[in-house]
Write an enzyme that holds these catalytic residues in place. Structure first.
Site, short mmCIF file in Angstrom:
data_model
loop_
_atom_site.label_atom_id
_atom_site.label_comp_id
_atom_site.label_asym_id
_atom_site.label_seq_id
_atom_site.Cartn_x
_atom_site.Cartn_y
_atom_site.Cartn_z
N GLU A 1 14.04 11.15 6.99
CA GLU A 1 14.85 12.34 6.75
C GLU A 1 15.34 12.87 8.07
OE1 GLU A 1 11.56 13.86 5.08
OE2 GLU A 1 12.03 13.19 3.06
N ASN B 1 22.05 16.83 13.10
CA ASN B 1 21.44 16.14 14.24
C ASN B 1 22.26 14.90 14.63
OD1 ASN B 1 19.79 15.06 16.18
ND2 ASN B 1 17.89 15.35 15.03
N TYR C 1 20.37 6.28 14.33
CA TYR C 1 19.95 5.66 13.06
C TYR C 1 21.06 4.77 12.49
CZ TYR C 1 16.15 9.10 13.26
OH TYR C 1 15.07 9.86 13.65
C1 LIG Z 1 17.39 11.61 18.70
C2 LIG Z 1 16.80 11.20 20.04
C3 LIG Z 1 15.40 10.63 19.82
C4 LIG Z 1 17.70 10.10 20.64
O1 LIG Z 1 17.04 9.58 21.80
P1 LIG Z 1 17.89 8.91 23.00
O2 LIG Z 1 16.93 8.19 23.86
O3 LIG Z 1 18.77 9.90 23.64
O4 LIG Z 1 18.79 7.88 22.18
P2 LIG Z 1 19.47 6.56 22.77
O5 LIG Z 1 19.79 6.76 24.21
O6 LIG Z 1 18.59 5.40 22.42
O7 LIG Z 1 20.83 6.51 21.96
C5 LIG Z 1 21.00 5.75 20.79
C6 LIG Z 1 22.43 5.93 20.34
O8 LIG Z 1 22.68 7.31 20.02
C7 LIG Z 1 23.77 7.80 20.81
N1 LIG Z 1 23.50 9.18 21.16
C8 LIG Z 1 22.43 9.66 21.82
N2 LIG Z 1 22.56 11.00 21.99
C9 LIG Z 1 23.75 11.33 21.42
C10 LIG Z 1 24.45 12.55 21.27
N3 LIG Z 1 23.94 13.72 21.73
N4 LIG Z 1 25.63 12.53 20.61
C11 LIG Z 1 26.14 11.38 20.13
N5 LIG Z 1 25.53 10.17 20.25
C12 LIG Z 1 24.35 10.16 20.89
C13 LIG Z 1 23.79 6.91 22.04
O9 LIG Z 1 25.07 6.91 22.63
C14 LIG Z 1 23.46 5.58 21.42
O10 LIG Z 1 24.58 5.10 20.76
P3 LIG Z 1 25.26 3.69 21.13
O11 LIG Z 1 24.29 2.68 20.55
O12 LIG Z 1 26.54 3.73 20.39
O13 LIG Z 1 25.34 3.64 22.60
C15 LIG Z 1 16.78 12.40 21.04
O14 LIG Z 1 18.06 12.97 21.07
C16 LIG Z 1 15.76 13.45 20.69
O15 LIG Z 1 14.59 13.37 21.07
N6 LIG Z 1 16.19 14.52 19.96
C17 LIG Z 1 15.30 15.62 19.59
C18 LIG Z 1 14.28 15.18 18.56
C19 LIG Z 1 14.96 14.63 17.32
O16 LIG Z 1 15.93 15.17 16.82
N7 LIG Z 1 14.38 13.53 16.78
C20 LIG Z 1 14.87 12.90 15.58
C21 LIG Z 1 14.37 13.65 14.39
S1 LIG Z 1 14.95 12.94 12.87
#
Ligand SMILES: CC(C)(COP(=O)(O)OP(=O)(O)OC[C@H]1O[C@@H](n2cnc3c(N)ncnc32)[C@H](O)[C@@H]1OP(=O)(O)O)[C@@H](O)C(=O)NCCC(=O)NCCS
Length: 169
Positions: free
Chosen positions: A116, A121, A128
């Protein structure tokens, strides 16, 4: 598990990691997990997949910059928690963590995944969808703090070869 990014490597979470993991959880979520929840995931008979991403920089103590918890329920891998430290985002750590955890889940017998996510987000949704998750439903007002809707996503089937490639990307 791979260690593509120069100083960030992925490994299983241990009890010794809990202070840093809980601090990361508090830094990343409006509603962090209740006390002792991560400890519960690490109990000896737990089937959960719990990984951390650890940053090792010369001259500094190792620092946990990411974590993931995946529950195995029969053939289902449910993503229960995924977080990356704000200053370390956008470098592929989140994708590597999730791909690695899902691969281990597959090895443990899981064949599909579910999660979920808040509809707002964007970062998580991007990650995902990049792994192949598809939206299959909506839970209106699911989150207690803001009454925001949850999107229900599934990845079916889990493809270990695709996950392996993503883990190394
Ligand atoms: C969601 C989260 C885990 C992503 O971690 P991250 O290490 O920044 O993600 P990645 O660097 O592996 O990015 C994966 C993809 O998402 C994209 N992405 C990452 N942050 C983004 C943003 N703010 N906006 C748009 N795309 C984004 C990246 O560009 C990448 O896409 P690509 O494959 O097209 O290059 C991080 O933002 C986080 O910890 N958020 C807060 C907690 C949270 O919301 N967890 C998920 C709960 S369901």
């Amino acid at each position: 598990m791979s260690s593509k990014a120069p100083q960030v490597h992925l490994r299983r979470m241990t009890l010794a990691d809990l202070p840093q993991v809980e601090a990361l959880d508090r830094a990343c979520f409006r509603t962090p997990w209740p006390e002792d929840s991560f400890r519960y995931e690490l109990r000896p008979d737990s089937t959960s997949i719990c990984l951390v991403a650890e940053l090792n920089e010369a001259g500094s103590e190792p620092q946990i910059v990411g974590m993931v918890v995946v529950w195995i329920i029969a053939d289902m891998a449910e993503v229960a928690a995924l977080a990356v430290a704000p200053q370390k985002r956008g470098r592929g750590v989140g994708r590597r963590l999730l791909a690695s955890a899902l691969q281990l889940a597959w090895e443990a017998g899981a064949r599909k995944s579910i999660l979920e996510v808040r509809v707002s987000n964007t970062a998580a949704l991007h990650l995902y969808y990049g792994l192949g998750y598809q939206p299959v439903g909506m839970r209106p007002g699911y989150y207690e703090d803001t009454h925001e809707d949850a999107l229900l996503l599934t990845l079916d089937p889990l493809d270990p070869l695709a996950l392996q490639a993503l883990e190394k990307s």
